[in-house]
Motif scaffolding. Sequence first.
Motif, PDB file in Angstrom:
ATOM      1  N   ARG A 275     -25.145 -26.299 -12.023  1.00  9.88           N
ATOM      2  CA  ARG A 275     -26.148 -27.282 -11.611  1.00  9.88           C
ATOM      3  C   ARG A 275     -26.120 -27.450 -10.095  1.00  9.88           C
ATOM      4  O   ARG A 275     -27.177 -27.539  -9.450  1.00  9.88           O
ATOM      5  CB  ARG A 275     -25.882 -28.617 -12.304  1.00  9.88           C
TER       6      ARG A 275
ATOM      7  N   ARG B 105     -29.901 -23.900  -4.272  1.00 10.52           N
ATOM      8  CA  ARG B 105     -30.946 -22.883  -4.140  1.00 10.52           C
ATOM      9  C   ARG B 105     -32.317 -23.528  -3.931  1.00 10.52           C
ATOM     10  O   ARG B 105     -33.108 -23.084  -3.086  1.00 10.52           O
ATOM     11  CB  ARG B 105     -30.963 -21.982  -5.365  1.00 10.52           C
ATOM     12  N   ARG B 106     -32.582 -24.584  -4.705  1.00 12.37           N
ATOM     13  CA  ARG B 106     -33.872 -25.258  -4.560  1.00 12.37           C
ATOM     14  C   ARG B 106     -33.994 -25.900  -3.185  1.00 12.37           C
ATOM     15  O   ARG B 106     -35.069 -25.873  -2.571  1.00 12.37           O
ATOM     16  CB  ARG B 106     -34.030 -26.305  -5.665  1.00 12.37           C
TER      17      ARG B 106
ATOM     18  N   ARG C  26     -27.946 -24.547  -8.572  1.00  9.24           N
ATOM     19  CA  ARG C  26     -29.404 -24.649  -8.677  1.00  9.24           C
ATOM     20  C   ARG C  26     -29.956 -25.619  -7.639  1.00  9.24           C
ATOM     21  O   ARG C  26     -30.987 -25.359  -7.019  1.00  9.24           O
ATOM     22  CB  ARG C  26     -29.806 -25.092 -10.083  1.00  9.24           C
TER      23      ARG C  26
END
Length: 606
Positions: free
Chosen positions: A11, A17-18, A14
Motif C-alpha cells: 500500500r 507511485r501515485r 502504491r
Amino acid sequence: MTDSAIATPGRTGRIARRAIILAVLVAISLTMEISGFIATPAAEREEVSYTTIHAIVPIVFAVCAAVAWAIGPTPLPARLMAAIVVLWIPQPIYAVIGDIGWLWPIVRGIDLWWAVAAGILVLVYPRGWLADRADRIFVRIAYVATFVNLVAVLLLAGPGENTCDCVANPYRIADLPWLFDLIDNLYRFVGVTLLLIFAVRLLVRWVRGSVPARAVAFTMPVAILAWALAAAAETLSYAADTTSDLVIRTVSLLGIASIPVSFVAGISHTRALRARVADLMKITREGADRAVWAASLAETLRDDSVSVYWWDDERGRYYDAAGEPVDAGHADPRGSHSMLPVTAPSGAPIALIRHDRVLTDNMRLLDGVSSALRLSVDNGRLRSEVERTLEHVRQSRQRILEAGIEARRRIERNLHDGAQQRFVALGMHLRLAADRAAALGDADLAAELEGAIVQLSAGLKELRELAHGIHPSLLSQGGLALAVPELAGRCPVPVEVDVQAEGRLPEIVESTSYFVIAELLANIAKHSGATRAWVRAHVDDGRFEFSVRDNGSGGVSLEGGSGMVGLVDRVDAVDGTIELESPPGAGTTVVVRVPITASEREQQHV
C-alpha cells in the motif's frame, strides 16, 4: 507476521507511485503554463490573475485525484482527474510549439479532451461508474465528436486566428477553412449542449430527489451549471471570432475547479454516512428493538422514508410494524425506492429494508447496514438466550437452596423427634437407676451412673446445638426478629441488634439472611479483633435490607476466602446483592439486599 503487516509495504508503494505520477503531471502542466506565458509577447498576455487561476486548476484536480484514489468507490474518478491535469493545455502554449509543424496540430486536436474527461467525471458521480443508459449514450456522442474534431484538425486546420499563428500543418490535405470552422464550432456546440444537459439533469435530480439523494448530490449541480453557462458564453464568443469577457472566463475556471472538489466532498460525505453505521451498531448493540432500529436506521441513512419489514418464521412472510403482510418483491411504482433483503449467515431471512433507490449506488453503506442489522438480531437472540439461561440457573440455585432448607428442617425434626427423645428417655432411666443404686447402698454403681448421666447430658446438649444450627427453632417459630437477637447473644463480641422485619418474610429470605448474619458474626468473632458490632435490618421498597458492621481491623474483601465467596453465592442464589466496605483499620460494613416479591409476601401471610 499479520496480514496487515504484509499488506502495508504494498500500500505504501502504491501511494508513493501515485504521488510521483501526480507530481510529474503537475510539473508538466505548470511547465506548459509558465513557458507559454513567458513566450507570449507582453502585450498579448492574459491577466496575471487569470493565468494564476488557470495554473491552479490542474493542481486542484491533482490534489483531488490523490484523495479520490484513497477514498473513491472505484479508480476511474481518480484516473480521470489525473488525465485532466496533463490535458489542461493553456492557449499560450502555441507560442512555444508553433514552430514545430508535426506537434502543434496534434496538441490542437486534443486541447479540449480535458472537457470530455471532466464531463465523464460528472456522469460517474457519485457511483464511480456509468450505470445509466443515457449516460453511456452521452459518452459515445462525446467520443465520436472528439474523434471527428481530431481528424478535422489534423487534415483541415491551417495557421490562423481560430487555430494558432503556427507554421504550416504537415498533415493538411485540403484548404477548406469554412469546413474546418464549421466542424470546429459544431464540436464546441455539441460539447456545450452536453454540458447543459448534464447540468440540468443533475439539478432536476437534486430538486426532485429525497434527502439522501440531495445529500449525495451535494454541490456538484452548482459547479457543473456555472461551468456550462460560462462555456456557452465562451463558445458564442469563439464562434463570433471575439474575445470573451474576462469575468466569464474566470467563472468558467472556478466552475471547472469546483467539479473535483464537489466530487471529493460527495464521496467523503458518503464515507461519513457509512461511518454512521458504527453508531447504528452502538445504538442497537443490546438487540434489535424494532421501533428503535427503524428510527435509528432512518436517522443514519438520512432517509425518513426508510421502512423495515420483519420476517415471521411462523407465518412465513414479512410483516410491517402494523402487522400487515408485505411482498418481498414489492417495488415502488415510481421507481424511487428499492428493497434490501437481510439474511442470516445460514440464508434464513431476517428483514427487508425499503430505502431510497439512490442509496443503491453506495453498496458498501447498504452492506454495513445489513451487517449491523444481522449483528443486532444475533445480539438480541444471544442476549435472550443468556438471560433465559441465567434465569434457569438462578431458579435452579434457588430450588437447591430451598431443598437445602427443607433438608435441614427435616434433619432437625428427625433429631428432635427421634434421637433427642431417645436420649432424654435414656437419661430418665439412668437417673432412676442411679437413685435405686444409692438407695441400695451401692455407692460405686451410683457414682458410675452419675458419670454416665453427665456424659449423656453433654452429648444431648451438643445434639441440641447441632439441631439448632441446622435449622434454628426460633427462626421457624418467631422469624428474624427473635432469631437474630438470640444469634447475637451467642457471639463473644457485644452486638447491638435492630431488626424491623415487619412481620414474617418468605422462608427462603429469612433462612438466607439468618445464615449470612451468622457467618458474618462468626467472622467478626474470629478475625476482626473488634470490640463491638452492630446488626441493622429493615424492609425497604420491596427488599429486605440488613447490614452487619464492626469496629475491627478492616481490610476484608469479598474474594478474601471461601467463607466470603460462599456468602456471595448464597445471596446471589436469591437474586440479592452484597456490598462490602472495609478500609484497613476502620472496621468492616457488609450490606445485603434481598428482593421480596408481593406474591411471596402474600403466600407467606396466608
